[in-house]
Design a protein around this motif. Structure first.
Motif, PDB file in Angstrom:
ATOM      1  N   ILE A 139       0.840  -1.203   0.000  1.00 34.32           N
ATOM      2  CA  ILE A 139       0.000   0.000   0.000  1.00 34.32           C
ATOM      3  C   ILE A 139       0.874   1.251   0.000  1.00 34.32           C
ATOM      4  O   ILE A 139       0.592   2.241  -0.697  1.00 34.32           O
ATOM      5  N   ALA A 140       1.965   1.223   0.759  1.00 33.31           N
ATOM      6  CA  ALA A 140       2.854   2.388   0.858  1.00 33.31           C
ATOM      7  C   ALA A 140       3.506   2.721  -0.479  1.00 33.31           C
ATOM      8  O   ALA A 140       3.838   3.878  -0.743  1.00 33.31           O
ATOM      9  N   THR A 141       3.681   1.729  -1.340  1.00 36.26           N
ATOM     10  CA  THR A 141       4.308   1.964  -2.649  1.00 36.26           C
ATOM     11  C   THR A 141       3.280   2.064  -3.772  1.00 36.26           C
ATOM     12  O   THR A 141       3.647   2.105  -4.951  1.00 36.26           O
ATOM     13  N   GLY A 142       2.001   2.077  -3.417  1.00 42.73           N
ATOM     14  CA  GLY A 142       0.953   2.215  -4.431  1.00 42.73           C
ATOM     15  C   GLY A 142       0.616   0.922  -5.141  1.00 42.73           C
ATOM     16  O   GLY A 142      -0.029   0.949  -6.200  1.00 42.73           O
ATOM     17  N   LYS A 143       1.000  -0.223  -4.585  1.00 43.98           N
ATOM     18  CA  LYS A 143       0.762  -1.506  -5.247  1.00 43.98           C
ATOM     19  C   LYS A 143      -0.512  -2.146  -4.707  1.00 43.98           C
ATOM     20  O   LYS A 143      -0.684  -2.289  -3.504  1.00 43.98           O
ATOM     21  N   LEU A 144      -1.384  -2.546  -5.604  1.00 45.55           N
ATOM     22  CA  LEU A 144      -2.626  -3.220  -5.248  1.00 45.55           C
ATOM     23  C   LEU A 144      -2.540  -4.701  -5.594  1.00 45.55           C
ATOM     24  O   LEU A 144      -1.686  -5.108  -6.395  1.00 45.55           O
ATOM     25  N   PRO A 145      -3.372  -5.553  -4.992  1.00 42.97           N
ATOM     26  CA  PRO A 145      -3.327  -6.982  -5.314  1.00 42.97           C
ATOM     27  C   PRO A 145      -3.553  -7.234  -6.805  1.00 42.97           C
ATOM     28  O   PRO A 145      -4.351  -6.539  -7.455  1.00 42.97           O
ATOM     29  N   GLU A 146      -2.842  -8.210  -7.334  1.00 42.39           N
ATOM     30  CA  GLU A 146      -3.019  -8.574  -8.739  1.00 42.39           C
ATOM     31  C   GLU A 146      -4.311  -9.375  -8.900  1.00 42.39           C
ATOM     32  O   GLU A 146      -4.547 -10.350  -8.198  1.00 42.39           O
ATOM     33  N   ILE A 147      -5.144  -8.951  -9.830  1.00 42.49           N
ATOM     34  CA  ILE A 147      -6.424  -9.626 -10.054  1.00 42.49           C
ATOM     35  C   ILE A 147      -6.271 -10.578 -11.240  1.00 42.49           C
ATOM     36  O   ILE A 147      -6.315 -10.176 -12.406  1.00 42.49           O
ATOM     37  N   LYS A 148      -6.069 -11.857 -10.932  1.00 39.46           N
ATOM     38  CA  LYS A 148      -5.970 -12.876 -11.969  1.00 39.46           C
ATOM     39  C   LYS A 148      -7.335 -13.421 -12.348  1.00 39.46           C
ATOM     40  O   LYS A 148      -7.534 -13.904 -13.460  1.00 39.46           O
ATOM     41  N   TYR A 149      -8.254 -13.351 -11.403  1.00 37.76           N
ATOM     42  CA  TYR A 149      -9.588 -13.905 -11.620  1.00 37.76           C
ATOM     43  C   TYR A 149     -10.645 -12.836 -11.366  1.00 37.76           C
ATOM     44  O   TYR A 149     -11.027 -12.602 -10.211  1.00 37.76           O
ATOM     45  N   PRO A 150     -11.118 -12.163 -12.410  1.00 39.51           N
ATOM     46  CA  PRO A 150     -12.228 -11.213 -12.205  1.00 39.51           C
ATOM     47  C   PRO A 150     -13.440 -11.948 -11.639  1.00 39.51           C
ATOM     48  O   PRO A 150     -13.658 -13.124 -11.912  1.00 39.51           O
ATOM     49  N   ALA A 151     -14.210 -11.247 -10.850  1.00 41.67           N
ATOM     50  CA  ALA A 151     -15.378 -11.863 -10.222  1.00 41.67           C
ATOM     51  C   ALA A 151     -16.382 -12.335 -11.267  1.00 41.67           C
ATOM     52  O   ALA A 151     -16.553 -11.706 -12.324  1.00 41.67           O
ATOM     53  N   ASP A 152     -17.019 -13.466 -10.982  1.00 42.47           N
ATOM     54  CA  ASP A 152     -18.125 -13.951 -11.826  1.00 42.47           C
ATOM     55  C   ASP A 152     -19.344 -13.085 -11.535  1.00 42.47           C
ATOM     56  O   ASP A 152     -20.171 -13.421 -10.679  1.00 42.47           O
ATOM     57  N   THR A 153     -19.472 -11.979 -12.236  1.00 41.34           N
ATOM     58  CA  THR A 153     -20.571 -11.057 -11.947  1.00 41.34           C
ATOM     59  C   THR A 153     -21.859 -11.439 -12.677  1.00 41.34           C
ATOM     60  O   THR A 153     -22.872 -10.778 -12.516  1.00 41.34           O
ATOM     61  N   ALA A 154     -21.808 -12.482 -13.479  1.00 44.58           N
ATOM     62  CA  ALA A 154     -23.000 -12.972 -14.172  1.00 44.58           C
ATOM     63  C   ALA A 154     -23.050 -14.484 -14.024  1.00 44.58           C
ATOM     64  O   ALA A 154     -22.037 -15.134 -13.734  1.00 44.58           O
ATOM     65  N   LEU A 155     -24.220 -15.047 -14.197  1.00 45.23           N
ATOM     66  CA  LEU A 155     -24.355 -16.494 -14.210  1.00 45.23           C
ATOM     67  C   LEU A 155     -23.748 -17.023 -15.507  1.00 45.23           C
ATOM     68  O   LEU A 155     -22.853 -16.400 -16.062  1.00 45.23           O
ATOM     69  N   ILE A 156     -24.182 -18.162 -16.000  1.00 44.47           N
ATOM     70  CA  ILE A 156     -23.611 -18.713 -17.223  1.00 44.47           C
ATOM     71  C   ILE A 156     -23.727 -17.686 -18.356  1.00 44.47           C
ATOM     72  O   ILE A 156     -24.783 -17.089 -18.572  1.00 44.47           O
ATOM     73  N   THR A 157     -22.622 -17.471 -19.045  1.00 45.92           N
ATOM     74  CA  THR A 157     -22.596 -16.547 -20.173  1.00 45.92           C
ATOM     75  C   THR A 157     -22.377 -17.325 -21.460  1.00 45.92           C
ATOM     76  O   THR A 157     -21.425 -18.109 -21.567  1.00 45.92           O
ATOM     77  N   ILE A 158     -23.277 -17.141 -22.408  1.00 43.60           N
ATOM     78  CA  ILE A 158     -23.115 -17.728 -23.745  1.00 43.60           C
ATOM     79  C   ILE A 158     -22.642 -16.608 -24.656  1.00 43.60           C
ATOM     80  O   ILE A 158     -23.375 -15.651 -24.918  1.00 43.60           O
ATOM     81  N   GLU A 159     -21.419 -16.708 -25.114  1.00 41.49           N
ATOM     82  CA  GLU A 159     -20.850 -15.636 -25.921  1.00 41.49           C
ATOM     83  C   GLU A 159     -19.895 -16.200 -26.963  1.00 41.49           C
ATOM     84  O   GLU A 159     -19.420 -17.331 -26.870  1.00 41.49           O
ATOM     85  N   GLY A 160     -19.626 -15.400 -27.961  1.00 47.85           N
ATOM     86  CA  GLY A 160     -18.724 -15.811 -29.020  1.00 47.85           C
ATOM     87  C   GLY A 160     -18.556 -14.691 -30.024  1.00 47.85           C
ATOM     88  O   GLY A 160     -18.915 -13.534 -29.783  1.00 47.85           O
ATOM     89  N   ILE A 161     -18.022 -15.054 -31.189  1.00 53.24           N
ATOM     90  CA  ILE A 161     -17.787 -14.073 -32.243  1.00 53.24           C
ATOM     91  C   ILE A 161     -18.030 -14.715 -33.588  1.00 53.24           C
ATOM     92  O   ILE A 161     -17.797 -15.921 -33.779  1.00 53.24           O
ATOM     93  N   VAL A 162     -18.550 -13.928 -34.511  1.00 55.95           N
ATOM     94  CA  VAL A 162     -18.806 -14.400 -35.866  1.00 55.95           C
ATOM     95  C   VAL A 162     -17.507 -14.305 -36.658  1.00 55.95           C
ATOM     96  O   VAL A 162     -16.902 -13.235 -36.749  1.00 55.95           O
ATOM     97  N   GLU A 163     -17.053 -15.418 -37.218  1.00 57.27           N
ATOM     98  CA  GLU A 163     -15.827 -15.455 -38.005  1.00 57.27           C
ATOM     99  C   GLU A 163     -16.153 -15.665 -39.476  1.00 57.27           C
ATOM    100  O   GLU A 163     -17.253 -16.091 -39.834  1.00 57.27           O
ATOM    101  N   GLY A 164     -15.185 -15.329 -40.327  1.00 57.05           N
ATOM    102  CA  GLY A 164     -15.380 -15.499 -41.763  1.00 57.05           C
ATOM    103  C   GLY A 164     -16.175 -14.386 -42.392  1.00 57.05           C
ATOM    104  O   GLY A 164     -16.730 -14.544 -43.483  1.00 57.05           O
ATOM    105  N   VAL A 165     -16.250 -13.232 -41.715  1.00 54.53           N
ATOM    106  CA  VAL A 165     -16.960 -12.077 -42.244  1.00 54.53           C
ATOM    107  C   VAL A 165     -16.105 -10.849 -41.972  1.00 54.53           C
ATOM    108  O   VAL A 165     -15.404 -10.765 -40.966  1.00 54.53           O
ATOM    109  N   ARG A 166     -16.110  -9.916 -42.878  1.00 58.60           N
ATOM    110  CA  ARG A 166     -15.293  -8.720 -42.751  1.00 58.60           C
ATOM    111  C   ARG A 166     -15.725  -7.919 -41.529  1.00 58.60           C
ATOM    112  O   ARG A 166     -16.906  -7.726 -41.281  1.00 58.60           O
TER     113      ARG A 166
END
Length: 794
Positions: free
Chosen positions: A426-453
């Motif tokens: 804290i004295a040097t301005g360092k905060l804990p490293e967040i490797k795991y963001p909180a699960d702020t939502a239940l199951i998430t269905i997500e993705g991206i459309v490929e093969g399109v400009r």
């Protein structure tokens, strides 16, 4: 409960010596890096192989239920350190519940339940929830294990300094953390200074003013009369010590420095649940300062007092417990009907004040089996989850507010570590490293459309999905963002599902496909603790529990054998069509007047472009026009289309390859399966399952992806003997009733629960736990005895 912000005490004298970096970092840490805490209410104290563990988990952050994290991960681990199974559960308003089936071939005497959220993995793993559950196997070999005594010393504030008198606490345990009562003598070199003895659960303390250049040891005797000699921690030549004195409504602390080079002034910060509750600065007069901190307006829990120098580096730290009793509430329990006869009906009424909203869980067990009351919702969430180290029987410290209990609890504070805030960072301005963001939502269905400009999609474009679960199917439409991504959050998916999808029919999407992002589970934290076999003090109850479990196993084995002996095949074999209709259809889709087609066994169907081409020559009056857009008609109207009993349009149906179809029904009009959607009949198409002719070539098929979901939540079976009373089957349940969903809010502040006794229980034990929306907790334990019919508190 009291609000932390309302309890904030700011007692600042003079100008702070801390930099702006320290102030900003501490403020950000206090608001954004608060850790979470977990309590489990289990239906029983111990279990047997093949038994089911029923549980409810309560999640808190600060002084209220946690509403941010939405997924709880639970690792069920054997004594060999290997995970038997990992389960995941949806958290809603800080609450979740479920069950775990113990393998019937389990050989361990205990399993560890380790629970955490993703957010908790960003901090010290010592604070994750961990509990050992007894598994009754009848193996008594562990009772003769060798005890390895050990002792640890804890100078108050953290240091022993030459020439300064310090309180030095100690804790004597075996190698598993169980307390050992000891006696001994404190030695300076070979000279005896004072006698020493443990005061409570292996803990005690003595005072010592170390002299320069001298060595200090404790010669002590364990319960077996064996003599040991252990050196005390190293004495510092210079430094700071701190003493804390407890009064009813204050904490009085003394700070003493060896010389002025340590600090001319000190900053004392008090934190609770990682939030600052007081911040004062004191000049050291002749190296000494003191202050009294009022605590009556603070919430209950652990107060951490940290002494820092002018550069905001820690010099000493002490934890102390605040118990203002504001954390508890007591529901009214009214027994409307008590009946401990064989299969007798019982009713219990639970009521809370109008000002509260509560979420409770209740377990009813045979009182003759073993019971352990050492862990409660208050002891877990206010004490055990807040410090490092094992606390023996934490429930003891919440029984009363007597001076002796408070003094024993202060010994726990002196002999266990905290260190959630790294002040050097804290004295040097360092905060804990967040490797795991909180699960702020239940199951998430997500993705991206490929093969399109990129950016060639439009805001009005959608991904059309059919989410196929084991027992049901759902239809969903999710918009595609300009960058091609899509997301559907807060979806409660139990077990696994296959997602079939269709992209827009625009020209630029002809070669497009979807890449789904997987919901990745966190890597299990390394478990450095040793899984042990807990020893049961209640040997009579454990024997009774094991006896009933063996009887249940015998009854199940006999019942299975009887069923196998009596099964006779006398019915007429069913046709393939009848089998397919039973397998695939439900509700109003079953049976009825229709044309039915079994495409699993009709191999020639695979050559048709669409299911409509196939039906056109087989369903009288059905007409299909393959145009843009395509059209269908049947008996003068357009029939409704159902894909796996989900209403879809003709374009979606045309994307389903015939090789993916198992069964088709052309249902005569009118069809009442869906309101206002079947006046002209219906075409119901069912896609193939994994057990449909596995050797058959299904072709490319409709694009799909498998999404893992939460563990399946089962409902506790509670027999209703008012309608079913099978006297041929013995009822010897050890858990008579379990209900994790007793919700009292709004106009529903009173609830009546009913359950039936087993065949053998002469008394039963009832445990109720729960939490309010504002963080107040309750635990009620009562027994009902057959001979008196009266309730009693344990």
């Amino acid at each position: 409960m009291k609000r932390l912000c309302a309890a904030f005490i700011l007692l600042t004298i003079g100008n702070t010596a801390s930099s702006q970096i320290f102030e900003n970092t501490l403020q950000q840490f206090s608001s954004e890096f608060i850790s979470e805490r977990i309590h489990f209410h289990f239906d029983k104290t111990s279990y047997t192989a093949g038994d089911t563990v029923w549980f409810k988990a309560y999640l808190m952050k600060g002084i209220t239920p946690e509403t941010n994290s939405k997924t709880l991960y639970v690792d069920w681990t054997g004594s060999d350190g290997k995970i038997i199974r990992r389960t995941t559960w949806p958290i809603v308003d800080g609450i979740t519940f479920g069950q775990f089936e113990i393998p019937s071939d389990l050989k361990f005497n205990a399993i560890e339940v380790r629970a955490y959220t993703k957010w908790m993995l960003n901090f010290d793993s010592s604070f994750l929830f961990s509990r050992n559950l007894n598994i009754l196997t009848g193996d008594k070999s562990t009772a003769a294990r060798r005890v390895v005594p050990q002792i640890h010393f804890f100078p108050e504030g953290g240091n022993m300094v030459e020439g300064l008198t310090s309180k030095v606490a100690f804790k004597a345990t075996d190698q598993y953390g169980n307390p050992l009562e000891i006696t001994g003598t404190l030695l300076e070199g070979d000279e005896i200074i004072t006698d020493v003895a443990s005061m409570h659960d292996g803990m005690g303390y003595f005072f010592l003013q170390p002299k320069p250049g001298r060595q200090y040891t404790l010669r002590w005797k364990d319960p077996s009369e064996a003599i040991h000699q252990t050196s005390l921690p190293q004495v510092k030549k210079t430094g700071v010590i701190m003493k804390v004195v407890l009064t009813i409504d204050r904490r009085i602390f003394y700070v003493q420095a060896k010389d002025k080079t340590i600090a001319e002034s000190v900053r004392i910060i008090g934190t609770m649940y990682s939030k600052v509750v007081f911040d004062i600065e004191r000049n050291l007069t002749d190296g000494v300062t003191q202050a009294a901190i009022p605590v009556a307006d603070l919430p209950s829990g652990i107060l951490v007092i940290t002494v820092l120098n002018e550069r905001n580096l820690p010099l000493a730290e002490r934890i102390t417990f605040i118990n203002n009793n504001e954390y508890s509430f007591s529901p009214n329990i009214n027994w409307k009907n008590q009946n401990l006869d064989k299969r007798g009906r019982n009713e219990i009424e639970i009521e809370i004040p109008d000002s509260l909203e509560a979420n409770l869980s209740i377990s009813v067990t045979d009182a003759a089996i073993d019971f352990n009351n050492t862990h409660t919702i208050a002891s877990d969430l206010l004490l055990s989850s807040e410090i490092k180290g094992k606390i023996h029987n934490p429930e003891f410290y919440f029984r009363n507010n007597d001076d002796s209990t408070s003094n024993y609890l202060d010994l726990v504070m002196l002999t266990n570590g905290w260190r959630k805030i790294k002040w050097e960072d804290i004295a040097t301005g360092k905060l804990p490293e967040i490797k795991y963001p909180a699960d702020t939502a239940l199951i998430t269905i997500e993705g991206i459309v490929e093969g399109v400009r990129q950016n060639s999609t439009i805001d009005s474009s959608n991904v059309i999905m059919v989410i196929s679960k084991k027992d049901s199917k759902e239809f969903a439409i999710t918009p595609i963002r300009p960058d091609g991504s899509f997301k559907m959050e807060d979806y409660i998916l139990i077990d696994t599902a296959t997602i079939y999808y269709q992209l827009p029919r625009e020209k630029n999407m002809k070669k497009a496909s979807i890449k789904f992002y997987r919901n990745t589970d966190p890597k299990p934290p390394v478990n450095t603790s040793q899984i042990i076999t807990p020893l049961l003090a209640d040997t009579t109850g454990a024997f009774r529990h094991m006896q009933l479990a063996n009887e249940i196993a015998g009854i199940l084995a006999m019942a299975q054998g009887k069923i196998l002996e009596e099964v006779k095949v006398t019915a007429k074999p069913k046709s393939d069509i009848e089998i397919m209709d039973e397998k695939y259809t439900t509700g109003l889709f079953s049976g009825g007047a229709s044309y039915n087609f079994d495409l699993v066994h009709i191999k020639t169907a695979a050559g048709y472009r669409s299911i409509f081409n196939y039906l056109q020559s087989r369903v009288p009056g059905f007409n299909f026009v393959d145009a843009d857009p395509p059209r269908i008609s049947w008996r003068g109207g357009a029939p409704s289309l159902f894909l796996d009993e989900i209403l879809v349009d003709i374009e979606i149906m045309m994307t389903v390859p015939v090789t993916n179809i198992a069964y088709v029904k052309a249902i005569h009009p009118p069809f009442n399966g869906v309101a206002s959607a079947g006046a002209n009949g219906a075409i119901a198409v069912y896609t193939r399952r994994g057990d449909d002719d596995p050797g058959f070539d299904r072709g490319k098929g409709l694009p799909n992806n498998t999404i893992p979901g939460y563990s399946k939540i089962r409902e506790f079976f509670s027999p209703d003997y008012s309608t079913e009373n099978d006297v041929d089957i013995s009822d010897i349940r050890t858990t008579i009733y379990w209900n994790p969903e007793v919700i009292l809010k709004g106009d529903n502040k009173k609830v009546t629960l009913s359950f039936y006794n087993s065949d053998v229980a002469k008394s039963f034990r009832i445990v109720i736990e729960g939490i309010t929306k504002t963080g107040q907790m309750t635990r009620i334990v009562r027994t009902i005895k057959k001979e008196t019919g009266k309730t009693g508190s344990l």
